[in-house]
Design a protein around this motif. Structure first.
Motif, PDB file in Angstrom:
ATOM      1  N   HIS A  80       0.976  -1.236  -0.083  1.00 10.19           N
ATOM      2  CA  HIS A  80      -0.106  -0.081  -0.014  1.00 10.19           C
ATOM      3  C   HIS A  80       0.799   1.517  -0.109  1.00 10.19           C
ATOM      4  O   HIS A  80       1.446   1.128   1.202  1.00 10.19           O
ATOM      5  CB  HIS A  80      -0.865   0.410   1.487  1.00 10.19           C
ATOM      6  CG  HIS A  80      -1.937   1.194   1.480  1.00 10.19           C
ATOM      7  ND1 HIS A  80      -3.144   1.201   0.870  1.00 10.19           N
ATOM      8  CD2 HIS A  80      -1.803   2.321   2.539  1.00 10.19           C
ATOM      9  CE1 HIS A  80      -3.325   2.188   0.301  1.00 10.19           C
ATOM     10  NE2 HIS A  80      -2.471   2.694   1.640  1.00 10.19           N
ATOM     11  N   PHE A  81       0.894   2.294  -1.455  1.00  6.62           N
ATOM     12  CA  PHE A  81       1.367   3.598  -1.099  1.00  6.62           C
ATOM     13  C   PHE A  81       0.350   4.387  -0.272  1.00  6.62           C
ATOM     14  O   PHE A  81      -1.020   4.466  -0.545  1.00  6.62           O
ATOM     15  CB  PHE A  81       1.703   3.861  -2.126  1.00  6.62           C
ATOM     16  CG  PHE A  81       2.733   3.085  -3.374  1.00  6.62           C
ATOM     17  CD1 PHE A  81       3.957   3.912  -3.393  1.00  6.62           C
ATOM     18  CD2 PHE A  81       2.410   1.806  -4.018  1.00  6.62           C
ATOM     19  CE1 PHE A  81       5.171   2.759  -3.621  1.00  6.62           C
ATOM     20  CE2 PHE A  81       3.241   1.026  -4.889  1.00  6.62           C
ATOM     21  CZ  PHE A  81       4.999   1.708  -4.421  1.00  6.62           C
ATOM     22  N   PHE A  82       1.328   5.288   0.617  1.00  8.18           N
ATOM     23  CA  PHE A  82       0.550   6.335   0.956  1.00  8.18           C
ATOM     24  C   PHE A  82       1.289   7.347   1.207  1.00  8.18           C
ATOM     25  O   PHE A  82       2.215   7.500   1.060  1.00  8.18           O
ATOM     26  CB  PHE A  82      -0.088   5.317   2.465  1.00  8.18           C
ATOM     27  CG  PHE A  82       1.104   5.303   3.734  1.00  8.18           C
ATOM     28  CD1 PHE A  82       0.850   6.435   4.516  1.00  8.18           C
ATOM     29  CD2 PHE A  82       1.778   4.473   2.824  1.00  8.18           C
ATOM     30  CE1 PHE A  82       2.496   6.354   5.559  1.00  8.18           C
ATOM     31  CE2 PHE A  82       2.652   3.984   4.484  1.00  8.18           C
ATOM     32  CZ  PHE A  82       3.004   4.993   5.116  1.00  8.18           C
ATOM     33  N   GLY A  83       0.718   8.806   2.075  1.00  9.35           N
ATOM     34  CA  GLY A  83       1.047  10.193   2.253  1.00  9.35           C
ATOM     35  C   GLY A  83       0.871  10.280   1.088  1.00  9.35           C
ATOM     36  O   GLY A  83       0.109  10.184  -0.274  1.00  9.35           O
ATOM     37  N   LYS A  84       2.054  11.148   0.583  1.00 13.25           N
ATOM     38  CA  LYS A  84       1.930  12.527  -0.942  1.00 13.25           C
ATOM     39  C   LYS A  84       2.988  12.708  -0.980  1.00 13.25           C
ATOM     40  O   LYS A  84       3.984  12.422  -0.239  1.00 13.25           O
ATOM     41  CB  LYS A  84       1.697  13.869  -0.552  1.00 13.25           C
ATOM     42  CG  LYS A  84       1.245  14.634  -1.237  1.00 13.25           C
ATOM     43  CD  LYS A  84       0.916  16.000  -0.773  1.00 13.25           C
ATOM     44  CE  LYS A  84       0.571  17.272  -2.168  1.00 13.25           C
ATOM     45  NZ  LYS A  84       0.500  17.986  -1.775  1.00 13.25           N
ATOM     46  N   THR A  85       3.485  11.597  -2.853  1.00  9.82           N
ATOM     47  CA  THR A  85       4.505  11.961  -3.702  1.00  9.82           C
ATOM     48  C   THR A  85       5.259  13.348  -3.381  1.00  9.82           C
ATOM     49  O   THR A  85       4.862  14.205  -3.973  1.00  9.82           O
ATOM     50  CB  THR A  85       4.611  11.697  -5.036  1.00  9.82           C
ATOM     51  OG1 THR A  85       4.126   9.935  -4.468  1.00  9.82           O
ATOM     52  CG2 THR A  85       5.612  10.948  -5.179  1.00  9.82           C
ATOM     53  N   TRP A  86       6.637  13.332  -2.889  1.00  9.16           N
ATOM     54  CA  TRP A  86       7.562  14.337  -3.006  1.00  9.16           C
ATOM     55  C   TRP A  86       8.269  14.240  -4.407  1.00  9.16           C
ATOM     56  O   TRP A  86       8.778  13.123  -4.508  1.00  9.16           O
ATOM     57  CB  TRP A  86       8.546  13.939  -1.955  1.00  9.16           C
ATOM     58  CG  TRP A  86       9.293  15.201  -1.765  1.00  9.16           C
ATOM     59  CD1 TRP A  86       9.274  16.696  -0.981  1.00  9.16           C
ATOM     60  CD2 TRP A  86      10.505  15.493  -2.457  1.00  9.16           C
ATOM     61  NE1 TRP A  86      10.726  17.120  -1.599  1.00  9.16           N
ATOM     62  CE2 TRP A  86      11.839  16.126  -2.033  1.00  9.16           C
ATOM     63  CE3 TRP A  86      11.613  14.374  -3.270  1.00  9.16           C
ATOM     64  CZ2 TRP A  86      13.107  16.416  -2.401  1.00  9.16           C
ATOM     65  CZ3 TRP A  86      12.501  14.808  -3.789  1.00  9.16           C
ATOM     66  CH2 TRP A  86      13.481  15.934  -3.379  1.00  9.16           C
ATOM     67  N   LYS A  87       8.696  15.588  -5.056  1.00  8.72           N
ATOM     68  CA  LYS A  87       8.671  15.749  -6.525  1.00  8.72           C
ATOM     69  C   LYS A  87      10.285  16.354  -5.704  1.00  8.72           C
ATOM     70  O   LYS A  87       9.912  17.780  -5.419  1.00  8.72           O
ATOM     71  CB  LYS A  87       7.561  16.147  -7.147  1.00  8.72           C
ATOM     72  CG  LYS A  87       7.226  14.693  -7.537  1.00  8.72           C
ATOM     73  CD  LYS A  87       5.625  15.346  -8.649  1.00  8.72           C
ATOM     74  CE  LYS A  87       4.701  14.304  -8.956  1.00  8.72           C
ATOM     75  NZ  LYS A  87       4.134  14.856 -10.087  1.00  8.72           N
TER      76      LYS A  87
END
Length: 213
Positions: A80-87
């Motif tokens: 499960h991916f979670f949180g917010k993707t940092w770029k």
């Protein structure tokens, strides 16, 4: 919508935060490992000539390719991916096959269990003739965030050399990866490609980056 120049998609992507898996939250609460822990991750550089070859072979435009790092939290027990993707910012590859970023990412999570890792992906960005942008995954790696259980293992800090693997982070959603502790035998490494980074504790003045659950 706060700004007329932004599309609904841009507003949605900026605000979207995926919650963690409920069973992992419960596990953390039962183990009393819910105190938020912060990290500073200095992403130094990416090395790998084969990354450029892959990007140019697949991209519609083989010139003007820029590269970006993306980091997302992942729960390997529940896939499960979670949180917010940092770029990161966009950077060019130099003639020595290195991409220099030198960017600090601030991250914190209250789920201090070994199953939580950070997935680092290298993405090639290029402009299509119609003005749209093409994003191509050029490899990814897994950054261990917690070395073990308890306060003494709250965070595994130090210099890291992350081996990049073929494919995209979506590979980790395959059932064969569920609960896996070591991915080396399940993924194919990209010859000579790696990400150099340094993991540190939180800055004394507090965290100012985008938080994750």
């Amino acid at each position: 919508m706060s700004c007329k120049t932004e599309s609904w998609r841009e507003v949605f992507e900026r605000a979207r935060v995926i919650p963690p898996h409920s069973q992992t939250v419960r596990q953390s609460q039962e183990a009393h490992l819910t105190a938020s822990h912060g990290f500073q991750i200095l992403l130094n550089r990416v090395t790998g000539p084969h990354i450029q070859q892959t990007a140019e072979a697949t991209s519609e435009i083989d010139r003007g390719v820029a590269y970006q790092l993306r980091v997302t939290l992942f729960d390997r027990n529940h896939l499960h991916f979670f949180g917010k993707t940092w770029k990161s910012s966009n950077q060019r590859m130099k003639s020595n096959h290195k991409i220099q970023f030198n960017e600090i990412m601030y991250l914190h999570t209250s789920l201090r269990v070994p199953a939580i890792v950070a997935v680092v992906e290298v993405v090639a960005l290029s402009d299509r003739p119609d003005g749209s942008q093409q994003a191509l995954g050029c490899g990814f790696s897994v950054l261990e965030m917690f070395a073990g259980r308890g306060e003494e293992h709250a965070g595994a800090v130090g210099d890291r050399r992350l081996i990049l693997h073929h494919g995209t982070p979506r590979e980790l959603l395959h059932p064969k990866f569920k609960g896996a502790v070591e991915y080396g035998g399940l993924l194919k490494a990209i010859d000579g490609a790696h990400v150099e980074c340094v993991v540190k504790g939180p800055p004394s003045a507090g965290l100012h980056g985008a938080p994750a659950p």
